[in-house]
Design a protein around this motif. Structure first.
Motif, PDB file in Angstrom:
ATOM      1  N   THR A 167       0.842  -1.199   0.000  1.00 42.72           N
ATOM      2  CA  THR A 167       0.000   0.000   0.000  1.00 42.72           C
ATOM      3  C   THR A 167       0.878   1.251   0.000  1.00 42.72           C
ATOM      4  OG1 THR A 167      -1.618  -1.221   1.275  1.00 42.72           O
ATOM      5  CG2 THR A 167      -1.877   1.158   1.227  1.00 42.72           C
ATOM      6  N   ALA A 168       1.956   1.205   0.805  1.00 41.80           N
ATOM      7  CA  ALA A 168       2.863   2.356   0.868  1.00 41.80           C
ATOM      8  C   ALA A 168       3.459   2.642  -0.512  1.00 41.80           C
ATOM      9  CB  ALA A 168       3.964   2.103   1.888  1.00 41.80           C
ATOM     10  N   TYR A 169       3.838   1.582  -1.246  1.00 39.11           N
ATOM     11  CA  TYR A 169       4.371   1.770  -2.596  1.00 39.11           C
ATOM     12  C   TYR A 169       3.321   2.403  -3.514  1.00 39.11           C
ATOM     13  CZ  TYR A 169       9.018  -0.351  -2.461  1.00 39.11           C
ATOM     14  OH  TYR A 169      10.345  -0.590  -2.230  1.00 39.11           O
ATOM     15  N   ARG A 170       2.072   1.942  -3.370  1.00 40.06           N
ATOM     16  CA  ARG A 170       1.003   2.513  -4.210  1.00 40.06           C
ATOM     17  C   ARG A 170       0.789   3.981  -3.901  1.00 40.06           C
ATOM     18  NH1 ARG A 170      -1.764  -2.362  -3.533  1.00 40.06           N
ATOM     19  NH2 ARG A 170      -2.908  -1.497  -1.760  1.00 40.06           N
ATOM     20  N   GLU A 171       0.904   4.329  -2.611  1.00 45.37           N
ATOM     21  CA  GLU A 171       0.634   5.708  -2.197  1.00 45.37           C
ATOM     22  C   GLU A 171       1.839   6.619  -2.331  1.00 45.37           C
ATOM     23  OE1 GLU A 171      -0.625   5.368   1.828  1.00 45.37           O
ATOM     24  OE2 GLU A 171      -2.602   4.572   1.312  1.00 45.37           O
ATOM     25  N   ARG A 172       2.960   6.062  -2.775  1.00 45.31           N
ATOM     26  CA  ARG A 172       4.191   6.853  -2.854  1.00 45.31           C
ATOM     27  C   ARG A 172       3.983   8.056  -3.740  1.00 45.31           C
ATOM     28  NH1 ARG A 172      10.006   3.885  -3.395  1.00 45.31           N
ATOM     29  NH2 ARG A 172      10.884   5.115  -1.720  1.00 45.31           N
ATOM     30  N   GLY A 173       4.519   9.178  -3.344  1.00 47.56           N
ATOM     31  CA  GLY A 173       4.336  10.379  -4.144  1.00 47.56           C
ATOM     32  C   GLY A 173       3.141  11.164  -3.662  1.00 47.56           C
TER      33      GLY A 173
END
Ligand SMILES: [Zn+2]
Length: 473
Positions: free
Chosen positions: A352-358
């Motif tokens: 999820t953190a990777y998806r929300e990155r940026g």
């Protein structure tokens, strides 16, 4: 050998009958406690996901030029005579410094002379470092979630890992590297940090029914089911260094965990490869070394039964010996379920953190990336050879009971407090981060808060290892 062992040996036993009874009791205790430690094999699922943010916080690594991909065989052919000496020194170090170390049989000593071809050299190396001959050791990278295609050919998981598929492996994409192509050190490190879970340490014990197990001299598998494929790697990926003395007295086999051996072996090879112009293998071995270090930041890999006190451990063990195995079986299932649920939460939160990155690193899942990068402030620790035992696993072991409590309080009771449920067998496809975010945001936040300091350690010790390698070049 501990002082307690000496005492046990020195004291004469009164009669043969008592000796036999004691031996029987000791055997029963050993068997019962062995089952207590029958934890699952994996620690953090997918180390690459967490290694990447941890290392992105190192400008000195980002500045390095790309390295040239090289096969293991080419590295061995170029360095064989020097590796002979290096691996002799490593063996001397391990015998001197790793408690309960099972010496590498002299017949497996790495010898350069007389190897007729590259395959023979590789075979000798694999035997000398005592990894599974089934390890693929192919040239590959693990893609990041959401990473755009880069023209490299996709690679089947079976060409990368010797382990059967599971949820975590299924979600990962691999691409092939070509000999001679340039690749950033960070990508090599992140990819390699997941590789020891791809079968390097499978079937190495005498009772695993494998040729390598019979040859390698590691003895019988200290705990876990020797017939269960990936359970066989567990004693290399866990470090039970901080149990109470009475537990070691009842179950001396718990001293037979060997992440220190692996870390030092791969770190030594990494250093040599970096110094001799084989940077690709330098960073790849470094990634292998950091894997075991990272595993030790996982509290369920640093304590046998988090949340269960010494007295209770001995009590359920006594019940088991007296013919009531229920308490023992339930304790094992609960710890195993919490272990797996915690790793599920960590993995799904990282994805999820990777998806929300940026979208800004504000907290929630993205806060984990901040923790891995060292956003909590404070300088990173230094690296020392006794650190994995004295510091890294100590910090994880100290956090284990509170973490176990938070897991029990925050995740649905079915998954973590019901001994009739088996998480490993029945929770395929479950996304605990999504589930908590929907049903119990407060529970998710509590778990996130318990996870963040472990991720901070993961990041800090990962960087410490890389820094010590950079300093030694
Ligand atoms: Zn591992």
């Amino acid at each position: 050998m501990s002082i307690a062992d000496h005492r046990d040996r020195a004291k004469p036993l009164p009669t043969a009958a008592v000796a036999r009874a004691l031996a029987r009791a000791a055997r029963a205790a050993t068997i019962a406690l062995a089952a207590l430690a029958a934890a699952p094999a994996f620690a953090w699922s997918n180390h690459a996901l967490s290694t990447r943010p941890a290392l992105e916080a190192m400008p000195e690594l980002a500045r390095l030029a790309p390295v040239k991909v090289e096969t293991l065989e080419a590295f061995l052919a170029a360095e064989a005579p020097r590796l002979e000496k290096l691996l002799d020194e490593q063996e001397r170090w391990a015998r001197e410094h790793v408690p309960a170390y099972p010496p590498r049989p002299d017949a497996l000593r790495f010898v350069a002379a007389g190897a007729v071809d590259a395959a023979e050299l590789r075979r000798r190396f694999v035997a000398a470092v005592r990894i599974s001959p089934d390890a693929r050791l192919s040239l590959f990278l693990q893609r990041q979630p959401g990473e755009a295609p880069d023209g490299r050919a996709p690679m089947a998981a079976s060409d990368v890992t010797a382990l059967p598929r599971d949820d975590a492996v299924d979600a990962v994409k691999f691409v092939a590297l070509r000999t001679g192509e340039p690749v950033p050190p960070l990508a090599v490190l992140a990819t390699a940090s997941d590789e020891p879970d791809y079968g390097l340490d499978l079937g190495l014990w005498e009772d695993n029914g494998t040729a390598q197990g019979r040859a390698y001299g590691f003895g019988k598998q200290p705990f876990g089911n020797p017939a269960l494929d990936f359970g066989t790697q567990a004693p290399f990926h866990m470090g039970f260094f901080h149990e109470s003395r009475i537990i070691y007295a009842a179950a001396g086999f718990l001293k037979r965990t060997y992440p220190e051996y692996r870390i030092h072996l791969w770190k030594t090879l990494a250093q040599h490869a970096l110094r001799t112009g084989h940077e690709y293998w330098g960073w790849r071995f470094a990634g292998w070394a950091m894997h075991y270090l990272q595993d030790l930041t996982q509290p369920y890999h640093a304590r046998v039964l988090p949340g269960v006190g010494t007295i209770r451990m001995l009590w359920i063990n006594a019940l088991h010996m007296a013919g009531w195995p229920k308490a023992r079986n339930e304790a094992v299932t609960l710890v195993s379920n919490r272990h797996l649920a915690f790793e599920n939460f960590q993995r799904t939160a990282m994805l999820t953190a990777y998806r929300e990155r940026g979208a800004g690193e504000r907290g929630g899942a993205a806060g984990l990336i901040g923790a891995l990068r060292g956003a909590g402030g404070g300088a990173d620790p230094g690296y020392a050879d006794d650190g994995p035992r004295a510091v890294v696993s100590r910090r994880a072991a100290d956090a284990a009971d509170a973490l176990d409590h938070t897991i029990a309080a925050s995740l649905p009771a079915r998954y973590v407090s019901d001994p009739s449920f088996e998480f490993g067998a029945s929770a395929h496809g479950v996304d605990l981060n999504a589930l908590l975010s929907r049903d119990d945001p407060a529970g998710r936040d509590a778990l996130m808060q318990a996870l963040a300091p472990r991720m901070a350690d993961y990041g800090a010790y990962t960087r410490a290892l890389v820094r010590s390698l950079l300093a030694g070049r």
